[in-house]
Design a protein around this motif. Structure first.
Motif: not given
Length: 341
Positions: A266-273, A258-261, A247-249, A205-208
């Motif tokens: 897990l949230i299937n997010g796109h790349e962040f720059a 950095t450190g949130l890769e 996430l904002i916090e 479970s991604n949520f867990r």
């Protein structure tokens, strides 16, 4: 319209509901004290009172009456047994407890036709927190929903599936071999319960995982004091911190991603720059730079805005929220029912 120009609303808009009645009661006593000042006034004092204070007191009285009536209306729903049981079920789904009991509650909710929207919300919450429904549960709940509310909602289920809000677990995510062995050893009823247990252990479970990594469901032996909030979870009675706000916090604490890769995976997010010197620009250097712009595409809830205001107050940030809509899950599901999404 409810906005900060309403002085009463401005003071209660970010409070937990349990604190609102106490505030309004104190406000009413203060208002009565202000009115009582008229007694014993001479002509000149009365003239000053009418010209300078009376209009403001009448305006405050009108606003106070409005919000007391609104609170009474909310309280009528809040104290109903159905609402309390609904809240308990939502909390259990978030924490991953008593899933079978939660499914039974959802079935009863559907069959009693309590609310078409609330039933869909519960189904979506079950799917999101459990990484999809077991095939037998999906088929059963879907059939019961269609029987209660009409076959035209087949399209609603299709829309929810496309959005990933209500899906069936894919084959191979459960321990089918172990299930078959268990089935040979025990009777059907017991096997069913054990199968559910093994299936829950087998699926990922991604949520867990997100909940554990980000502490979305705070754990504490102490009772949560809603009068003195200690974190953003106060908006949901200490039960849950919105993922977006957490996430904002984390981004602000780390000056970047950095450190949130693992979290973004897990949230299937796109790349962040992050532009600038390795994200260092995110860290405020003066009061003038403590303004954070948060943009929500697809809408956000008032709960998320209140959580960000609390975070800003605690950390010394001013949040400016830009959003395509102020929304909630009910409005999204209504759009799905009308096939607008």
């Amino acid at each position: 319209m409810l906005n900060s120009q309403d002085k009463v609303f401005n003071e209660i808009r970010n409070e937990h509901f349990s604190n609102v009645f106490g505030f309004l009661s104190q406000k009413a006593r203060n208002l009565q004290t202000a009115y009582d000042k008229r007694r014993g006034m001479d002509i000149q004092q009365m003239k000053m009172f009418v010209s300078e204070e009376l209009k403001g007191l009448k305006q405050e009285h009108r606003l106070l009456s409005l919000h007391i009536s609104a609170s009474e209306s909310i309280m009528k729903k809040k104290t109903k047994q159905d609402f309390q049981e609904l809240l308990k079920t939502e909390h259990c789904l978030l924490e991953g407890f008593e899933i079978r009991e939660c499914i039974s509650f959802i079935e009863e909710h559907i069959n009693r036709q309590v609310s078409m929207i609330e039933s869909l919300r519960l189904l979506c919450l079950l799917s999101v927190t459990e990484n999809g429904l077991l095939p037998k549960d999906f088929r059963s709940l879907k059939a019961q929903y269609l029987q209660s509310y009409g076959a035209e909602h087949l399209l609603t289920f299709s829309n929810l599936r496309q959005l990933g809000l209500l899906v069936e677990q894919q084959p191979g995510e459960t321990l089918t071999v172990m299930e078959s062995k268990v089935g040979k050893l025990v009777n059907d009823r017991t096997a069913g319960k054990l199968t559910d247990a093994f299936s829950s252990l087998a699926k990922k479970s991604n949520f867990r995982a997100l909940s554990r990594k980000l502490n979305l469901v705070p754990k504490s032996d102490e009772e949560y004091d809603l009068r003195i909030p200690r974190d953003m979870a106060y908006i949901f009675s200490g039960a849950y911190i919105p993922l977006s706000c957490k996430l904002i916090e984390q981004v602000l604490e780390r000056d970047g991603w950095t450190g949130l890769e693992e979290v973004t995976r897990l949230i299937n997010g796109h790349e962040f720059a992050v532009t600038g010197g390795g994200g260092a620009d995110l860290k405020p250097k003066s009061d003038a730079q403590r303004i954070i712009l948060v943009m929500f595409l697809g809408g956000c809830t008032f709960s998320e805005i209140s959580a960000l205001r609390f975070l800003g107050k605690e950390r010394g940030y001013t949040f400016i929220v830009v959003t395509t809509a102020i929304t909630n899950s009910s409005r999204l599901l209504e759009a799905l029912l009308d096939n607008r999404v």
